[in-house]
Design a protein around this motif. Sequence first.
Motif, mmCIF file in Angstrom:
data_model
loop_
_atom_site.group_PDB
_atom_site.id
_atom_site.type_symbol
_atom_site.label_atom_id
_atom_site.label_comp_id
_atom_site.label_asym_id
_atom_site.label_seq_id
_atom_site.Cartn_x
_atom_site.Cartn_y
_atom_site.Cartn_z
ATOM 1 N N ILE A 152 0.858 -1.192 0.000
ATOM 2 C CA ILE A 152 0.000 0.000 0.000
ATOM 3 C C ILE A 152 0.891 1.236 0.000
ATOM 4 O O ILE A 152 1.810 1.359 0.817
ATOM 5 C CB ILE A 152 -0.956 -0.005 1.209
ATOM 6 N N ASN A 153 0.635 2.133 -0.918
ATOM 7 C CA ASN A 153 1.420 3.356 -1.089
ATOM 8 C C ASN A 153 1.318 4.226 0.168
ATOM 9 O O ASN A 153 0.217 4.479 0.671
ATOM 10 C CB ASN A 153 0.888 4.118 -2.307
ATOM 11 N N SER A 154 2.460 4.726 0.661
ATOM 12 C CA SER A 154 2.475 5.540 1.885
ATOM 13 C C SER A 154 1.699 6.844 1.707
ATOM 14 O O SER A 154 1.185 7.400 2.673
ATOM 15 C CB SER A 154 3.906 5.839 2.316
ATOM 16 N N GLY A 155 1.581 7.330 0.468
ATOM 17 C CA GLY A 155 0.823 8.545 0.208
ATOM 18 C C GLY A 155 -0.676 8.364 0.352
ATOM 19 O O GLY A 155 -1.420 9.340 0.378
ATOM 20 N N ARG A 156 -1.118 7.119 0.463
ATOM 21 C CA ARG A 156 -2.541 6.827 0.605
ATOM 22 C C ARG A 156 -2.905 6.483 2.048
ATOM 23 O O ARG A 156 -4.037 6.096 2.319
ATOM 24 C CB ARG A 156 -2.928 5.647 -0.286
ATOM 25 N N ILE A 157 -1.924 6.626 2.959
ATOM 26 C CA ILE A 157 -2.153 6.270 4.365
ATOM 27 C C ILE A 157 -2.112 7.534 5.223
ATOM 28 O O ILE A 157 -1.166 8.311 5.156
ATOM 29 C CB ILE A 157 -1.093 5.262 4.868
ATOM 30 N N ILE A 158 -3.146 7.716 6.042
ATOM 31 C CA ILE A 158 -3.203 8.825 7.000
ATOM 32 C C ILE A 158 -3.058 8.209 8.387
ATOM 33 O O ILE A 158 -3.846 7.342 8.771
ATOM 34 C CB ILE A 158 -4.557 9.561 6.918
ATOM 35 N N THR A 159 -2.021 8.650 9.124
ATOM 36 C CA THR A 159 -1.833 8.117 10.477
ATOM 37 C C THR A 159 -2.097 9.217 11.501
ATOM 38 O O THR A 159 -1.767 10.377 11.268
ATOM 39 C CB THR A 159 -0.405 7.577 10.676
ATOM 40 N N GLU A 160 -2.694 8.812 12.619
ATOM 41 C CA GLU A 160 -2.912 9.747 13.721
ATOM 42 C C GLU A 160 -3.064 8.967 15.015
ATOM 43 O O GLU A 160 -3.193 7.744 15.001
ATOM 44 C CB GLU A 160 -4.148 10.628 13.469
ATOM 45 N N SER A 161 -3.061 9.692 16.111
ATOM 46 C CA SER A 161 -3.216 9.083 17.420
ATOM 47 C C SER A 161 -4.323 9.789 18.180
ATOM 48 O O SER A 161 -4.407 11.006 18.195
ATOM 49 C CB SER A 161 -1.916 9.187 18.214
ATOM 50 N N ARG A 162 -5.154 8.986 18.810
ATOM 51 C CA ARG A 162 -6.176 9.538 19.706
ATOM 52 C C ARG A 162 -5.765 9.366 21.165
ATOM 53 O O ARG A 162 -6.447 9.864 22.044
ATOM 54 C CB ARG A 162 -7.505 8.824 19.487
ATOM 55 N N GLY A 163 -4.719 8.628 21.403
ATOM 56 C CA GLY A 163 -4.334 8.358 22.781
ATOM 57 C C GLY A 163 -5.443 7.601 23.483
ATOM 58 O O GLY A 163 -5.963 6.620 22.983
ATOM 59 N N LYS A 164 -5.845 8.114 24.641
ATOM 60 C CA LYS A 164 -6.898 7.447 25.413
ATOM 61 C C LYS A 164 -8.257 8.127 25.259
ATOM 62 O O LYS A 164 -9.194 7.813 25.977
ATOM 63 C CB LYS A 164 -6.499 7.420 26.885
ATOM 64 N N SER A 165 -8.394 9.044 24.304
ATOM 65 C CA SER A 165 -9.594 9.881 24.228
ATOM 66 C C SER A 165 -10.825 9.188 23.645
ATOM 67 O O SER A 165 -11.923 9.677 23.839
ATOM 68 C CB SER A 165 -9.295 11.150 23.426
ATOM 69 N N LYS A 166 -10.692 8.089 22.919
ATOM 70 C CA LYS A 166 -11.855 7.422 22.293
ATOM 71 C C LYS A 166 -11.898 5.938 22.670
ATOM 72 O O LYS A 166 -11.663 5.070 21.834
ATOM 73 C CB LYS A 166 -11.791 7.550 20.774
ATOM 74 N N PRO A 167 -12.240 5.632 23.906
ATOM 75 C CA PRO A 167 -12.310 4.219 24.293
ATOM 76 C C PRO A 167 -13.513 3.521 23.650
ATOM 77 O O PRO A 167 -14.533 4.153 23.389
ATOM 78 C CB PRO A 167 -12.466 4.281 25.817
ATOM 79 N N ILE A 168 -13.371 2.223 23.390
ATOM 80 C CA ILE A 168 -14.505 1.438 22.903
ATOM 81 C C ILE A 168 -14.997 0.483 23.980
ATOM 82 O O ILE A 168 -15.992 -0.195 23.792
ATOM 83 C CB ILE A 168 -14.150 0.661 21.615
ATOM 84 N N ALA A 169 -14.292 0.429 25.093
ATOM 85 C CA ALA A 169 -14.679 -0.430 26.208
ATOM 86 C C ALA A 169 -14.369 0.315 27.504
ATOM 87 O O ALA A 169 -13.793 1.407 27.489
ATOM 88 C CB ALA A 169 -13.921 -1.754 26.142
ATOM 89 N N ASP A 170 -14.728 -0.300 28.615
ATOM 90 C CA ASP A 170 -14.499 0.363 29.902
ATOM 91 C C ASP A 170 -13.027 0.296 30.294
ATOM 92 O O ASP A 170 -12.244 -0.439 29.705
ATOM 93 C CB ASP A 170 -15.360 -0.289 30.994
ATOM 94 N N TYR A 171 -12.676 1.096 31.285
ATOM 95 C CA TYR A 171 -11.307 1.091 31.809
ATOM 96 C C TYR A 171 -11.224 0.370 33.153
ATOM 97 O O TYR A 171 -10.174 0.282 33.749
ATOM 98 C CB TYR A 171 -10.808 2.527 32.000
ATOM 99 N N LEU A 172 -12.353 -0.139 33.633
ATOM 100 C CA LEU A 172 -12.386 -0.746 34.959
ATOM 101 C C LEU A 172 -11.835 -2.165 34.967
ATOM 102 O O LEU A 172 -11.241 -2.597 35.951
ATOM 103 C CB LEU A 172 -13.818 -0.742 35.500
ATOM 104 N N THR A 173 -12.024 -2.896 33.886
ATOM 105 C CA THR A 173 -11.561 -4.283 33.833
ATOM 106 C C THR A 173 -10.331 -4.389 32.930
ATOM 107 O O THR A 173 -10.117 -3.558 32.045
ATOM 108 C CB THR A 173 -12.667 -5.202 33.273
ATOM 109 N N SER A 174 -9.563 -5.433 33.149
ATOM 110 C CA SER A 174 -8.372 -5.624 32.310
ATOM 111 C C SER A 174 -8.781 -5.959 30.869
ATOM 112 O O SER A 174 -8.093 -5.562 29.932
ATOM 113 C CB SER A 174 -7.488 -6.726 32.888
ATOM 114 N N GLU A 175 -9.932 -6.650 30.701
ATOM 115 C CA GLU A 175 -10.409 -6.956 29.349
ATOM 116 C C GLU A 175 -10.796 -5.668 28.617
ATOM 117 O O GLU A 175 -10.511 -5.507 27.429
ATOM 118 C CB GLU A 175 -11.628 -7.890 29.400
ATOM 119 N N GLY A 176 -11.454 -4.751 29.324
ATOM 120 C CA GLY A 176 -11.838 -3.480 28.724
ATOM 121 C C GLY A 176 -10.628 -2.653 28.326
ATOM 122 O O GLY A 176 -10.575 -2.086 27.229
ATOM 123 N N ARG A 177 -9.647 -2.597 29.231
ATOM 124 C CA ARG A 177 -8.429 -1.841 28.912
ATOM 125 C C ARG A 177 -7.708 -2.463 27.717
ATOM 126 O O ARG A 177 -7.181 -1.756 26.859
ATOM 127 C CB ARG A 177 -7.523 -1.780 30.135
#
Length: 183
Positions: free
Chosen positions: A145-170
């Motif tokens: 895949i051509n590098s010019g077609r890839i957009i990379t970024e970081s959200r850090g911890k700002s957009k979780p999809i699971a909880d932070y209370l359990t190890s599975e969620g983290r």
Amino acid sequence: MNNWLICNLTNLKMRILITGFVVFVIWCFISAWLYNDKLLPAMKKPVTVQTISESQTNVADSLMKLKALMPKELLIYFEFNDAKFKTDPLTDKSIAEFKAWLDKYSGSMLSVIGNTDLVGTDEYNKALGLRRALVVAKYLQEKGINSGRIITESRGKSKPIADYLTSEGRAKNRRTEISIKMQ
């Protein structure tokens, strides 16, 4: 004294009833006026119907079909405080689908977004998320895949999809998301 009190209470009740009746009559006149002079004419106005042309419908349908054919988002999970991942045949198959899509549709890009769990400072997690995204982007480049077609970024911890209370969620939050972005 008792008769005087009864007489005053009776007068008071009559005043309340008469006042209520007068207010009711005024309310009836106002509501009848509003209905006849404001609502009825508004309800009798012709309604303009906006028709959608066949070409607009076809464009919308074709966009929905195109979106349905688009490869589904791919999630790659990472270990705690790590930016290394192990590939597997399913990951490689999904990457091949992304490559085929990019080859077919030149106006699309590949979005690679790194995410982390809650542990660590905001700055550290942003940097770790970016490292994860860059490692995946490098692997995508190795797969053609051509590098010019890839957009990379970081959200850090700002957009979780699971909880932070359990190890599975983290663990579910320590991920990189790969998806198609149409331009």
